[in-house]
Design a protein around this motif. Structure first.
Motif, short mmCIF file in Angstrom:
data_model
loop_
_atom_site.label_atom_id
_atom_site.label_comp_id
_atom_site.label_asym_id
_atom_site.label_seq_id
_atom_site.Cartn_x
_atom_site.Cartn_y
_atom_site.Cartn_z
N VAL A 103 0.70 -1.25 0.06
CA VAL A 103 0.02 0.08 0.07
C VAL A 103 0.92 1.29 -0.16
O VAL A 103 0.58 2.31 -0.72
N HIS A 104 1.83 1.30 0.80
CA HIS A 104 2.89 2.45 0.82
C HIS A 104 3.50 2.58 -0.66
O HIS A 104 3.50 3.91 -1.23
N GLY A 105 3.81 1.62 -1.41
CA GLY A 105 4.26 1.70 -2.64
C GLY A 105 3.31 2.20 -3.67
O GLY A 105 3.41 3.12 -4.58
N ILE A 106 2.11 1.83 -3.55
CA ILE A 106 0.88 2.38 -4.51
C ILE A 106 0.79 3.67 -4.07
O ILE A 106 0.47 4.50 -4.96
N LEU A 107 0.70 4.18 -2.85
CA LEU A 107 0.68 5.57 -2.53
C LEU A 107 1.65 6.42 -3.07
O LEU A 107 1.52 7.61 -3.62
N HIS A 133 6.58 11.13 2.05
CA HIS A 133 6.86 11.30 3.42
C HIS A 133 8.24 11.94 3.96
O HIS A 133 8.77 11.72 5.04
N ALA A 134 8.54 12.91 2.96
CA ALA A 134 9.76 13.77 3.33
C ALA A 134 9.76 14.79 4.33
O ALA A 134 10.68 14.73 5.21
N GLU A 135 8.45 15.17 4.58
CA GLU A 135 7.95 16.23 5.81
C GLU A 135 7.06 15.36 6.72
O GLU A 135 6.38 14.51 6.43
N PRO A 136 7.34 15.81 7.92
CA PRO A 136 6.47 15.18 9.07
C PRO A 136 4.87 15.25 8.59
O PRO A 136 4.09 14.03 9.12
N GLN A 137 4.54 16.30 8.15
CA GLN A 137 3.00 16.37 7.85
C GLN A 137 2.57 15.50 6.84
O GLN A 137 1.56 14.58 7.01
N GLU A 138 3.51 15.31 5.90
CA GLU A 138 3.44 14.31 4.69
C GLU A 138 3.33 12.90 5.50
O GLU A 138 2.54 12.32 4.89
N GLU A 139 4.31 12.77 6.06
CA GLU A 139 4.46 11.16 6.59
C GLU A 139 3.08 10.90 7.61
O GLU A 139 2.86 9.83 7.44
N ALA A 140 2.75 11.86 8.26
CA ALA A 140 1.47 11.36 9.14
C ALA A 140 0.28 11.22 8.24
O ALA A 140 -0.41 10.23 8.30
N GLU A 141 0.32 11.96 6.99
CA GLU A 141 -0.82 11.87 6.06
C GLU A 141 -0.73 10.57 5.35
O GLU A 141 -1.85 9.74 5.29
N PHE A 196 1.20 7.58 6.29
CA PHE A 196 1.02 6.50 7.08
C PHE A 196 -0.44 6.37 7.48
O PHE A 196 -0.64 5.18 7.83
N GLY A 197 -1.10 7.14 7.84
CA GLY A 197 -2.38 7.26 8.33
C GLY A 197 -3.23 6.73 7.36
O GLY A 197 -4.16 5.85 7.49
N LEU A 198 -3.15 7.13 6.03
CA LEU A 198 -3.69 6.53 4.99
C LEU A 198 -3.44 5.16 4.61
O LEU A 198 -4.49 4.50 4.49
N GLN A 199 -2.30 4.85 4.56
CA GLN A 199 -2.07 3.19 4.52
C GLN A 199 -2.55 2.40 5.58
O GLN A 199 -3.07 1.24 4.98
#
Length: 164
Positions: free
Chosen positions: A114-118, A125-133, A135-138
């Motif tokens: 799923v991570h790869g598809i996203l 997920h280079a920035e903390p906000q992107e990472e949270a979004e 990883f939460g979505l996956q």
């Protein structure tokens, strides 16, 4: 959704489950059903080669994504631009990560897929906000797939004739 799965690694991979999860993830992200996806499982040596070649980083990694037609969630289908891309998994690395995380290799492969598809549809997920979004979505996609499977198995069981 045309999904090609090839296991070129020495480790077993739950192809049917991962293919079904990929279909679910693509539907969840509102991707056109005509889009093509390739999933390849490789050994550590091949993953290391790809990691060095494409990311200029040493050692094998868990997952790499190679977008082809740069398709985004909800985008209209364009004839001739129908390939979402390739997700390359390394089951051996996934097994090591799963052991450290305290869950099954299958669960780790689900997360990585799923991570790869996203990544294919532009998430990062280079920035903390992107990472949270991301990883939460996956996690939501995987949990939604599990609840969908549970609900369908309960429906199937309730439709089975009782043995009296």
């Amino acid at each position: 959704m045309p999904i090609l799965f090839e296991n070129a690694s020495a480790m077993p991979c739950p192809e049917t489950e991962l293919t079904a999860l990929a279909t679910h993830a693509m539907e969840y992200m509102n991707l056109d059903a005509r889009l093509e996806l390739s999933i390849l499982a490789v050994d550590e040596a091949e993953m290391e080669r790809l990691h060095v070649e494409w990311m200029d980083e040493p050692g094998p990694t868990d997952v790499l994504s190679f977008p082809i037609d740069e398709i985004r969630s909800g985008a209209p289908f364009i004839e001739g631009k129908s390939t979402l891309g390739d997700v390359v998994l390394c089951p051996a690395v996934a097994k090591e990560q799963a052991e450290r995380a305290g869950h099954s290799t299958e669960r780790e492969l689900e997360i990585l897929l799923v991570h790869g598809i996203l990544h294919l549809i532009g998430f990062d997920h280079a920035e903390p906000q992107e990472e949270a979004e991301m990883f939460g979505l996956q996690n939501k996609i995987i949990e939604d797939r599990k609840s969908t499977r549970l609900n369908s198995s309960h429906v199937s069981e309730s439709r089975m004739p009782s043995s009296a």
